[in-house]
Scaffold this motif. Structure first.
Motif, PDB file in Angstrom:
ATOM      1  N   ASN A  32       0.831  -1.201   0.000  1.00  0.00           N
ATOM      2  CA  ASN A  32       0.000   0.000   0.000  1.00  0.00           C
ATOM      3  C   ASN A  32       0.869   1.256   0.000  1.00  0.00           C
ATOM      4  OD1 ASN A  32      -2.227  -1.616   0.021  1.00  0.00           O
ATOM      5  ND2 ASN A  32      -2.889  -1.105   2.104  1.00  0.00           N
ATOM      6  N   LEU A  33       0.230   2.380  -0.203  1.00  0.00           N
ATOM      7  CA  LEU A  33       0.901   3.664  -0.277  1.00  0.00           C
ATOM      8  C   LEU A  33       1.518   4.036   1.069  1.00  0.00           C
ATOM      9  CD1 LEU A  33       1.494   6.369  -1.788  1.00  0.00           C
ATOM     10  CD2 LEU A  33      -0.775   7.137  -1.022  1.00  0.00           C
ATOM     11  N   ARG A  34       2.755   4.571   1.025  1.00  0.00           N
ATOM     12  CA  ARG A  34       3.405   5.131   2.202  1.00  0.00           C
ATOM     13  C   ARG A  34       3.675   6.613   1.967  1.00  0.00           C
ATOM     14  NH1 ARG A  34       8.268   1.561   4.426  1.00  0.00           N
ATOM     15  NH2 ARG A  34       8.014   3.131   6.081  1.00  0.00           N
ATOM     16  N   LEU A  35       3.587   7.414   3.047  1.00  0.00           N
ATOM     17  CA  LEU A  35       3.711   8.865   2.952  1.00  0.00           C
ATOM     18  C   LEU A  35       4.638   9.392   4.052  1.00  0.00           C
ATOM     19  CD1 LEU A  35      -0.042   9.794   2.334  1.00  0.00           C
ATOM     20  CD2 LEU A  35       1.804   9.839   0.630  1.00  0.00           C
ATOM     21  N   PRO A  36       5.106  10.644   3.930  1.00  0.00           N
ATOM     22  CA  PRO A  36       5.983  11.223   4.951  1.00  0.00           C
ATOM     23  C   PRO A  36       5.300  11.329   6.313  1.00  0.00           C
ATOM     24  CG  PRO A  36       6.073  12.509   2.935  1.00  0.00           C
ATOM     25  CD  PRO A  36       4.942  11.535   2.776  1.00  0.00           C
ATOM     26  N   ALA A  37       6.133  11.384   7.350  1.00  0.00           N
ATOM     27  CA  ALA A  37       5.644  11.491   8.724  1.00  0.00           C
ATOM     28  C   ALA A  37       4.988  12.843   8.974  1.00  0.00           C
ATOM     29  CB  ALA A  37       6.808  11.288   9.691  1.00  0.00           C
ATOM     30  N   GLY A  38       4.291  12.944  10.089  1.00  0.00           N
ATOM     31  CA  GLY A  38       3.590  14.175  10.429  1.00  0.00           C
ATOM     32  C   GLY A  38       4.495  15.365  10.651  1.00  0.00           C
ATOM     33  N   THR A  39       5.790  15.127  10.876  1.00  0.00           N
ATOM     34  CA  THR A  39       6.728  16.230  11.044  1.00  0.00           C
ATOM     35  C   THR A  39       7.072  16.915   9.729  1.00  0.00           C
ATOM     36  OG1 THR A  39       8.508  14.591  10.970  1.00  0.00           O
ATOM     37  CG2 THR A  39       7.780  15.318  13.146  1.00  0.00           C
ATOM     38  N   ALA A  40       6.663  16.342   8.617  1.00  0.00           N
ATOM     39  CA  ALA A  40       6.918  16.931   7.294  1.00  0.00           C
ATOM     40  C   ALA A  40       5.698  17.727   6.844  1.00  0.00           C
ATOM     41  CB  ALA A  40       7.229  15.834   6.278  1.00  0.00           C
ATOM     42  N   ILE A  41       5.932  18.865   6.251  1.00  0.00           N
ATOM     43  CA  ILE A  41       4.819  19.693   5.789  1.00  0.00           C
ATOM     44  C   ILE A  41       4.022  18.988   4.699  1.00  0.00           C
ATOM     45  CG2 ILE A  41       6.235  20.934   4.103  1.00  0.00           C
ATOM     46  CD1 ILE A  41       4.568  23.441   4.723  1.00  0.00           C
ATOM     47  N   ALA A  42       4.652  18.069   3.963  1.00  0.00           N
ATOM     48  CA  ALA A  42       3.923  17.308   2.947  1.00  0.00           C
ATOM     49  C   ALA A  42       2.752  16.564   3.574  1.00  0.00           C
ATOM     50  CB  ALA A  42       4.865  16.333   2.249  1.00  0.00           C
ATOM     51  N   ASN A  43       2.966  16.012   4.764  1.00  0.00           N
ATOM     52  CA  ASN A  43       1.910  15.306   5.477  1.00  0.00           C
ATOM     53  C   ASN A  43       0.761  16.253   5.803  1.00  0.00           C
ATOM     54  OD1 ASN A  43       0.544  14.467   8.126  1.00  0.00           O
ATOM     55  ND2 ASN A  43       1.691  12.606   7.644  1.00  0.00           N
ATOM     56  N   GLN A  44       1.089  17.457   6.264  1.00  0.00           N
ATOM     57  CA  GLN A  44       0.065  18.440   6.614  1.00  0.00           C
ATOM     58  C   GLN A  44      -0.748  18.863   5.391  1.00  0.00           C
ATOM     59  OE1 GLN A  44      -0.548  19.206   9.903  1.00  0.00           O
ATOM     60  NE2 GLN A  44       0.983  20.702  10.540  1.00  0.00           N
ATOM     61  N   LEU A  45      -0.064  19.019   4.269  1.00  0.00           N
ATOM     62  CA  LEU A  45      -0.764  19.428   3.042  1.00  0.00           C
ATOM     63  C   LEU A  45      -1.737  18.354   2.574  1.00  0.00           C
ATOM     64  CD1 LEU A  45       2.252  20.999   1.104  1.00  0.00           C
ATOM     65  CD2 LEU A  45       0.410  22.229   2.265  1.00  0.00           C
ATOM     66  N   LEU A  46      -1.270  17.113   2.590  1.00  0.00           N
ATOM     67  CA  LEU A  46      -2.147  16.016   2.165  1.00  0.00           C
ATOM     68  C   LEU A  46      -3.309  15.843   3.136  1.00  0.00           C
ATOM     69  CD1 LEU A  46       0.605  13.482   1.068  1.00  0.00           C
ATOM     70  CD2 LEU A  46      -0.993  14.692  -0.432  1.00  0.00           C
ATOM     71  N   ALA A  47      -3.030  15.998   4.430  1.00  0.00           N
ATOM     72  CA  ALA A  47      -4.105  15.893   5.418  1.00  0.00           C
ATOM     73  C   ALA A  47      -5.141  16.995   5.221  1.00  0.00           C
ATOM     74  CB  ALA A  47      -3.517  15.961   6.831  1.00  0.00           C
ATOM     75  N   ALA A  48      -4.683  18.185   4.842  1.00  0.00           N
ATOM     76  CA  ALA A  48      -5.614  19.285   4.596  1.00  0.00           C
ATOM     77  C   ALA A  48      -6.518  18.989   3.408  1.00  0.00           C
ATOM     78  CB  ALA A  48      -4.839  20.577   4.368  1.00  0.00           C
ATOM     79  N   VAL A  49      -5.933  18.436   2.351  1.00  0.00           N
ATOM     80  CA  VAL A  49      -6.726  18.138   1.151  1.00  0.00           C
ATOM     81  C   VAL A  49      -7.804  17.102   1.448  1.00  0.00           C
ATOM     82  CG1 VAL A  49      -6.635  17.070  -1.127  1.00  0.00           C
ATOM     83  CG2 VAL A  49      -4.956  18.801  -0.502  1.00  0.00           C
ATOM     84  N   VAL A  50      -7.421  15.993   2.075  1.00  0.00           N
ATOM     85  CA  VAL A  50      -8.415  14.945   2.336  1.00  0.00           C
ATOM     86  C   VAL A  50      -9.337  15.337   3.485  1.00  0.00           C
ATOM     87  CG1 VAL A  50      -6.872  13.163   1.468  1.00  0.00           C
ATOM     88  CG2 VAL A  50      -6.935  13.630   3.929  1.00  0.00           C
ATOM     89  N   GLY A  51      -8.940  16.357   4.263  1.00  0.00           N
ATOM     90  CA  GLY A  51      -9.766  16.804   5.372  1.00  0.00           C
ATOM     91  C   GLY A  51     -10.759  17.878   5.020  1.00  0.00           C
ATOM     92  N   GLY A  52     -10.805  18.263   3.737  1.00  0.00           N
ATOM     93  CA  GLY A  52     -11.823  19.213   3.311  1.00  0.00           C
ATOM     94  C   GLY A  52     -11.341  20.627   3.096  1.00  0.00           C
ATOM     95  N   PHE A  53     -10.006  20.853   3.053  1.00  0.00           N
ATOM     96  CA  PHE A  53      -9.506  22.208   2.797  1.00  0.00           C
ATOM     97  C   PHE A  53     -10.028  22.735   1.472  1.00  0.00           C
ATOM     98  CE2 PHE A  53      -6.414  25.270   1.194  1.00  0.00           C
ATOM     99  CZ  PHE A  53      -6.167  26.062   2.305  1.00  0.00           C
ATOM    100  N   VAL A  54     -10.116  21.858   0.492  1.00  0.00           N
ATOM    101  CA  VAL A  54     -10.651  22.239  -0.815  1.00  0.00           C
ATOM    102  C   VAL A  54     -12.024  21.593  -0.963  1.00  0.00           C
ATOM    103  CG1 VAL A  54     -10.291  22.185  -3.302  1.00  0.00           C
ATOM    104  CG2 VAL A  54      -8.334  22.351  -1.755  1.00  0.00           C
TER     105      VAL A  54
END
Length: 420
Positions: free
Chosen positions: A387-409
């Motif tokens: 399955n897909l693996r992603l950067p840890a929460g300490t990386a801003i990439a994680n925050q950006l992806l979490a924002a997208v799937v969390g309804g930012f857009v």
């Protein structure tokens, strides 16, 4: 490895017009320092001298940019008495003007940084209207004329069961300690990389509490090989240098702006992710790249995404930022949307990526839940191989992806998607 809790943004519960319109501020790892930098006091040597010797003062030591710690999750701070054998009685006993006029390039001065005041401690140093515990960083890397003293201090630290944390990235520290570490590391690295003037090639002197390097007009020593230097005359009159005239950015620490972006499809149902060849299997992230001169952040986002993936973007929105002290980047996190018809992936422009693909939002959600880790770290419990693996929460990439799937857009119906 357990991931540290991210820092709280400033005033997280404050209701305001801006927070109602744009949502709450997002803070990323390596930000959120508890210190007030009081940068206007860095030239005040009376203040720095008092801060240096105050009983509440903390010194964070670095050896080859590795911080002193009890373990990977806890930094260890020293007192003035601990570091005095290396730094001397008071390196701020003379004014900056005196230090510059008496500069001797053959004498190694330990690199000392003033980081700021922790104003939470009301029993700390009081200077004018400011009160707090002072924090300094000190480079104890053995070098030059201080090699012996530095080795002795390192051995003392090791005899106490302490160690200098090795490894390029320290991402297991509590959020506030990580922010202090990031500030110290970035500035120590900058000082170490700039021992010579970029304009005239002569040795430079660290001033302003470690946040500026100056090119002195004279040198009490004569160095063979220094550009324009004279041998056998002391003090040596140095050649004219542009950095001594007016304000020159050659003398100040640099911060390199970098864009990093979560790209959503035109129908807002998929996210663009990419991977480099050297990454572990199934490990992907958002795309990123440096901002070039005379380029806006929005332009840099569109250019980097097209160069690396061939995808064409429309609207770009800045989400949050992250200081990244390796060596001195500011990651500018953005969320961008592909234009209709611009989603074809083409990797032939810039060969940086081994692969890029569109991921469904549900796949990203699952990866954020059980598939995040640092590079080289094992996947967390619950992850299914393949399955897909992603950067840890300490990386801003994680925050950006979490924002997208969390309804930012918000999801758009096709007819609502703005035309390019």
């Amino acid at each position: 490895m357990t991931q540290p809790v991210l820092p709280e943004p400033a005033f997280p519960n404050l209701d305001s017009m801006l927070s109602r319109k744009f949502g709450k501020e997002v803070a990323n790892y390596f930000s959120g320092s508890p210190l007030n930098r009081v940068s206007f006091l860095r030239t005040d040597h009376a203040f720095l001298s008092a801060a240096l010797k105050h009983p509440t003062t903390s010194f964070l030591l670095f050896n080859n940019l590795n911080p002193l710690a009890k373990d990977p999750s806890h930094l260890e701070y020293m007192s003035y008495a601990d570091v005095q054998p290396l730094i001397g009685q008071d390196p701020y006993s003379k004014t900056e003007e005196q230090m510059i006029s008496e500069y001797n390039s053959t004498i190694t001065i330990p690199q000392l940084l003033f980081l700021g005041l922790d104003e939470r401690n009301k029993q700390g140093l009081t200077y004018n209207i400011y009160t707090g515990s002072p924090y300094f960083a000190l480079d104890v890397t053995p070098k030059g004329s201080i090699t012996s003293q530095a080795h002795s201090l390192i051995q003392t630290m090791q005899s106490r069961g302490l160690k200098f944390l090795e490894g390029r990235i320290q991402a297991s520290l509590p959020a506030q300690e990580a922010a202090i570490y990031a500030q110290a590391r970035a500035l120590l690295d900058w000082n170490a990389r700039n021992p010579f003037c970029a304009q005239c090639g002569q040795p430079t002197l660290s001033i302003n509490g470690g946040t500026k390097r100056t090119c002195p007009p004279k040198d009490m020593a004569s160095l063979k090989g220094a550009i324009g230097g004279n041998v056998g005359v002391a003090p040596t009159e140095r050649p004219d240098c542009a950095t001594r005239k007016g304000i020159s950015n050659l003398c100040f620490p640099r911060t390199d702006p970098t864009v990093i972006m979560a790209v959503i499809s035109s129908d807002a149902k998929r996210v663009l992710i990419g991977r480099q060849k050297k990454w572990p299997p199934h490990w992907y992230s958002t795309l990123a790249g440096f901002v070039e001169p005379a380029e806006s952040v929005e332009e840099a986002v569109r250019r980097e995404v097209w160069e690396e993936s061939g995808v064409k973007l429309g609207r770009v929105v800045i989400h949050s930022t992250q200081p990244w002290p390796y060596p001195a980047n500011l990651m500018i996190g953005a969320i961008a949307q592909c234009i209709p018809g611009g989603e074809e992936i083409v990797l032939k422009h810039d060969p940086e990526l081994e692969d890029a693909r569109w991921a469904e939002l549900d796949e990203v959600r699952e990866a954020l839940r059980v598939g995040t880790s640092g590079l080289g770290e094992p996947a967390p419990e619950g992850y299914r191989e393949g399955n897909l693996r992603l950067p840890a929460g300490t990386a801003i990439a994680n925050q950006l992806l979490a924002a997208v799937v969390g309804g930012f857009v918000a999801d758009f119906a096709p007819e609502e998607i703005p035309k390019p």
